[in-house]
Motif scaffolding. Structure first.
Motif, PDB file in Angstrom:
ATOM      1  N   LEU A 154       0.843  -1.189   0.000  1.00  9.24           N
ATOM      2  CA  LEU A 154       0.000   0.000   0.000  1.00  9.24           C
ATOM      3  C   LEU A 154       0.880   1.241   0.000  1.00  9.24           C
ATOM      4  O   LEU A 154       1.844   1.303   0.761  1.00  9.24           O
ATOM      5  CB  LEU A 154      -0.901   0.027   1.248  1.00  9.24           C
ATOM      6  CG  LEU A 154      -1.691  -1.255   1.556  1.00  9.24           C
ATOM      7  CD1 LEU A 154      -2.439  -1.089   2.874  1.00  9.24           C
ATOM      8  CD2 LEU A 154      -2.654  -1.577   0.421  1.00  9.24           C
ATOM      9  N   ALA A 155       0.540   2.204  -0.847  1.00  9.45           N
ATOM     10  CA  ALA A 155       1.318   3.440  -0.880  1.00  9.45           C
ATOM     11  C   ALA A 155       0.764   4.420   0.141  1.00  9.45           C
ATOM     12  O   ALA A 155      -0.436   4.436   0.413  1.00  9.45           O
ATOM     13  CB  ALA A 155       1.261   4.061  -2.279  1.00  9.45           C
ATOM     14  N   LEU A 156       1.657   5.189   0.725  1.00 15.20           N
ATOM     15  CA  LEU A 156       1.208   6.213   1.664  1.00 15.20           C
ATOM     16  C   LEU A 156       0.481   7.317   0.892  1.00 15.20           C
ATOM     17  O   LEU A 156       0.578   7.397  -0.336  1.00 15.20           O
ATOM     18  CB  LEU A 156       2.426   6.813   2.393  1.00 15.20           C
ATOM     19  CG  LEU A 156       3.076   5.891   3.428  1.00 15.20           C
ATOM     20  CD1 LEU A 156       4.487   6.367   3.729  1.00 15.20           C
ATOM     21  CD2 LEU A 156       2.235   5.848   4.694  1.00 15.20           C
ATOM     22  N   SER A 157      -0.217   8.174   1.610  1.00 11.21           N
ATOM     23  CA  SER A 157      -0.947   9.267   0.954  1.00 11.21           C
ATOM     24  C   SER A 157       0.012  10.205   0.230  1.00 11.21           C
ATOM     25  O   SER A 157      -0.370  10.915  -0.685  1.00 11.21           O
ATOM     26  CB  SER A 157      -1.767  10.042   1.987  1.00 11.21           C
ATOM     27  OG  SER A 157      -0.920  10.471   3.032  1.00 11.21           O
ATOM     28  N   THR A 158       1.269  10.180   0.652  1.00  8.22           N
ATOM     29  CA  THR A 158       2.265  11.010  -0.022  1.00  8.22           C
ATOM     30  C   THR A 158       2.726  10.389  -1.324  1.00  8.22           C
ATOM     31  O   THR A 158       3.469  10.997  -2.081  1.00  8.22           O
ATOM     32  CB  THR A 158       3.514  11.169   0.874  1.00  8.22           C
ATOM     33  OG1 THR A 158       4.058   9.869   1.121  1.00  8.22           O
ATOM     34  CG2 THR A 158       3.160  11.836   2.185  1.00  8.22           C
ATOM     35  N   GLY A 159       2.319   9.143  -1.526  1.00  8.64           N
ATOM     36  CA  GLY A 159       2.749   8.439  -2.719  1.00  8.64           C
ATOM     37  C   GLY A 159       3.962   7.572  -2.486  1.00  8.64           C
ATOM     38  O   GLY A 159       4.321   6.734  -3.311  1.00  8.64           O
ATOM     39  N   GLU A 160       4.558   7.747  -1.317  1.00  6.71           N
ATOM     40  CA  GLU A 160       5.767   6.973  -1.012  1.00  6.71           C
ATOM     41  C   GLU A 160       5.420   5.504  -0.759  1.00  6.71           C
ATOM     42  O   GLU A 160       4.391   5.186  -0.176  1.00  6.71           O
ATOM     43  CB  GLU A 160       6.436   7.550   0.246  1.00  6.71           C
ATOM     44  CG  GLU A 160       7.708   6.809   0.637  1.00  6.71           C
ATOM     45  CD  GLU A 160       8.206   7.204   2.033  1.00  6.71           C
ATOM     46  OE1 GLU A 160       9.228   6.655   2.456  1.00  6.71           O
ATOM     47  OE2 GLU A 160       7.549   8.045   2.690  1.00  6.71           O
ATOM     48  N   THR A 161       6.317   4.620  -1.226  1.00 10.05           N
ATOM     49  CA  THR A 161       6.177   3.204  -0.918  1.00 10.05           C
ATOM     50  C   THR A 161       7.311   2.816   0.026  1.00 10.05           C
ATOM     51  O   THR A 161       8.470   3.072  -0.257  1.00 10.05           O
ATOM     52  CB  THR A 161       6.273   2.353  -2.200  1.00 10.05           C
ATOM     53  OG1 THR A 161       5.180   2.672  -3.048  1.00 10.05           O
ATOM     54  CG2 THR A 161       6.211   0.878  -1.831  1.00 10.05           C
ATOM     55  N   GLN A 162       6.945   2.212   1.159  1.00 13.57           N
ATOM     56  CA  GLN A 162       7.961   1.872   2.139  1.00 13.57           C
ATOM     57  C   GLN A 162       8.225   0.366   2.186  1.00 13.57           C
ATOM     58  O   GLN A 162       7.564  -0.415   1.512  1.00 13.57           O
ATOM     59  CB  GLN A 162       7.516   2.365   3.529  1.00 13.57           C
ATOM     60  CG  GLN A 162       7.281   3.866   3.571  1.00 13.57           C
ATOM     61  CD  GLN A 162       7.064   4.372   4.978  1.00 13.57           C
ATOM     62  OE1 GLN A 162       6.535   3.671   5.832  1.00 13.57           O
ATOM     63  NE2 GLN A 162       7.465   5.620   5.217  1.00 13.57           N
ATOM     64  N   GLY A 163       9.194   0.005   3.000  1.00 13.48           N
ATOM     65  CA  GLY A 163       9.504  -1.411   3.163  1.00 13.48           C
ATOM     66  C   GLY A 163       8.636  -2.001   4.264  1.00 13.48           C
ATOM     67  O   GLY A 163       8.295  -1.326   5.224  1.00 13.48           O
TER      68      GLY A 163
END
Length: 515
Positions: free
Chosen positions: A218-227
């Motif tokens: 799932l991508a964060l609302s900022t668009g960032e994808t984390q580990g």
RNA sequence: GGCAGGGUAGCUCAGCUGGUCAGAGCGCACGACUCAUAAUCGUGAGGUCACGGGUUCGAUCCCCGUCCCUGCUACCA
């Protein structure tokens, strides 16, 4: 055929296998072999946890790619399990493509079924640039990281995915109330109950700066994808190993038993069931937390330099003897001590003197007085006294009251002692001098071989190679591992031809150097 | 600090709801035997049951206090 799916903790790929790892794997291997002798369809899963910052950093320090680094570590673990005679059915690595896909599928499934369970929140903590990690109070001294005291800790804030673990507190409390044996031994359950009483906090499900990881789906609302953070990566290995989410995983899942160390009970008894429940998946049937091996009374630790080389321990008297002594000395439900002195004492008294010598003297007499053929004779009455020990053995081994492997070995040791007492009382070497007592002699020797054959079967889970060697010396055909407990009382070696070979457990040299 | 569990023969430990509960194994000493891997079998060894109080006809086992040890007290795998 009953299925029995058991797992061990996956080991973190950041160091070599040590005696702590060995205790867990040997114990699980013994349980697996025991269940097979009961006729179960057993599946033993082991594996490695290969993601995370430590692996990434260590690999970088060595100038190799993380995958190359973990490949080497995994090879060392696999080699050690082979040396120890630990036979798994499946070995999973969290860097396997299927595992990564399975982790993501599990997370998506939770998000679909319980959309509120994952939410974005800022995480604040003291970040050490040197360690490239957030530090907890225990690693902070005078406001500085204990590993990098020259640098200042930065208070860093980042947005992460969180898992609403707190929501599952009532569910978990109900689980432990309805199913007390979900986590054993009892002492560990009490700790969890205490933890639950304190209240649960939500946990991180993703982290930034975590490159060596399964991408969080799932991508964060900022668009960032984390580990994906450790919980959601490591724990699901037990599930993804069954093929999840592909068709057919239900034939194996849920696991019957997770064998773990007492240090990670919380993750397996709190976080893991909550995750599964959130995903609408069945829970494992039981978690068993074994204790730790202490060396010379001190806690095992790499930093303290208190350690014992596994390879040296195996070379000492062989893998089977090491397995026996380790599980005899360290109760599987708690901590225990291990030392070279103890190792040698146990080996000499239990294996060389009591068991090995019993086999030696019994077979020698069959060869000497019966031309090596086991006579046909009814069992003497005293032989029935073994029944109580066989029963105790199963009580200790079948899991109904915990996995008390050390008690299983104690039960067999009592049978061995009884056979030696019997030999002494009957004095077959005297009977052999009197032709009129031929029947008594034959009954005695047949009884001894029969008891040895039974003990070989009972010990087979612990010492698979030595049990097989004895089985063959006694004249048994096929694999001792192919025997079945329910046929044990009918086991009849009459007519077998014994071949007394080299001693199973030679006594250690008189002037054995210690360590 | 809080919660939990412990401190029993040289060593590792059993002792469930108080009155053969003072035990087992190993080690050690002595004896027996000789089939066997100088193995085996038998006997013995006298430990204030952490310390101080209390309850009770009587406590290692119940209560209180003290000392010591261990585990847990969540983002380390």
């Amino acid at each position: 055929m009953p299925r029995f799916y058991l797992t061990t903790a996956i080991d973190y790929a950041n160091g070599d296998p040590h005696i702590g790892h060995a205790l867990e794997k040997i114990g699980a291997d013994v349980i697996a072999r025991y269940r097979r002798l009961r006729g179960d369809d057993v599946h033993l899963l082991m594996g490695m946890d290969e993601h995370g910052q430590k692996v990434q950093q260590t690999a970088a320090q060595q100038g190799v790619a993380p995958q190359v680094f973990t490949d080497e570590i995994a090879a060392r673990f696999l080699s050690m399990w082979a040396r120890l005679g630990v036979e798994y059915d499946q070995f999973i690595r969290t860097t396997d493509a299927h595992h990564k896909a399975g982790v993501q599928a599990l997370i998506r499934r939770i998000a679909e079924r319980n959309p509120d369970d994952f939410y974005e929140r800022s995480y604040r903590g003291m970040y050490c640039v040197g360690c490239e990690a957030f530090k907890q109070d225990a690693d902070i001294a005078d406001g500085r990281c204990v590993h990098h005291p020259t640098r200042t800790l930065e208070e860093v804030e980042e947005r992460n995915w969180f898992f609403r673990l707190s929501r599952y507190q009532p569910f978990l409390q109900q689980l432990l109330a309805d199913n007390p044996s979900f986590i054993e031994p009892e002492s560990r359950r009490n700790e969890i109950l205490g933890l639950l009483a304190q209240g649960l906090e939500d946990i991180s499900a993703s982290r930034s700066r975590l490159d060596w990881a399964v991408p969080f789906p799932l991508a964060l609302s900022t668009g960032e994808t984390q580990g994906t953070y450790v919980w959601f990566d490591a724990l699901p290995n037990y599930l993804t190993a069954t093929g999840f989410p592909d068709e057919g995983y239900e034939t194996r899942w849920p696991a019957d038993l997770h064998v773990i160390g007492k240090d990670i009970t919380r993750f397996h008894v709190v976080i893991w069931p909550a995750m599964l429940h959130a995903a609408g998946l069945p829970l494992p049937r039981q978690v068993w937390a074994h204790g730790f091996v202490q060396l010379g009374g001190e806690r095992f630790s790499k930093s303290a330099g208190v350690k014992l080389d596994l390879g040296e321990a195996i070379d000492r008297f062989g893998a089977d003897a090491f397995r026996y002594v380790l599980l005899r000395e360290v109760p599987y439900d708690g901590d225990g001590n291990f030392s070279w002195e103890r190792f040698e004492e146990r080996y000499t008294s239990d294996l060389a003197n009591a068991f090995g010598n019993l086999a030696s003297r019994a077979m020698a007499m069959v060869e000497k007085y019966c031309e090596a053929v086991v006579p046909i004779a009814a069992a003497p009455e005293v032989e029935a006294e073994d029944d109580a020990d066989v029963l105790a053995y199963h009580v200790a081994m079948d899991g109904a009251r915990g996995w008390l492997l050390h008690d299983g070995l104690s039960a067999v040791a009592r049978m061995t002692a009884r056979a030696n007492e019997y030999t002494q009382a009957m004095a077959p070497w005297q009977l052999a001098k009197d032709p009129a007592r031929r029947a008594d002699l034959e009954q005695c020797l047949a009884s001894l071989i029969r008891r040895l054959a039974r003990q070989a079967v009972l010990l087979a889970p612990f010492m698979p190679n030595k049990a097989q060697a004895l089985w063959e010396q006694l004249g048994g055909t096929g694999a001792v591992a192919a025997q079945r407990f329910d046929a044990l009382s009918a086991l009849e070696p009459a007519g077998w031809t014994v071949h007394k070979g080299d001693g199973l457990f030679p006594r250690p040299a008189p002037t054995e150097p210690k360590a």
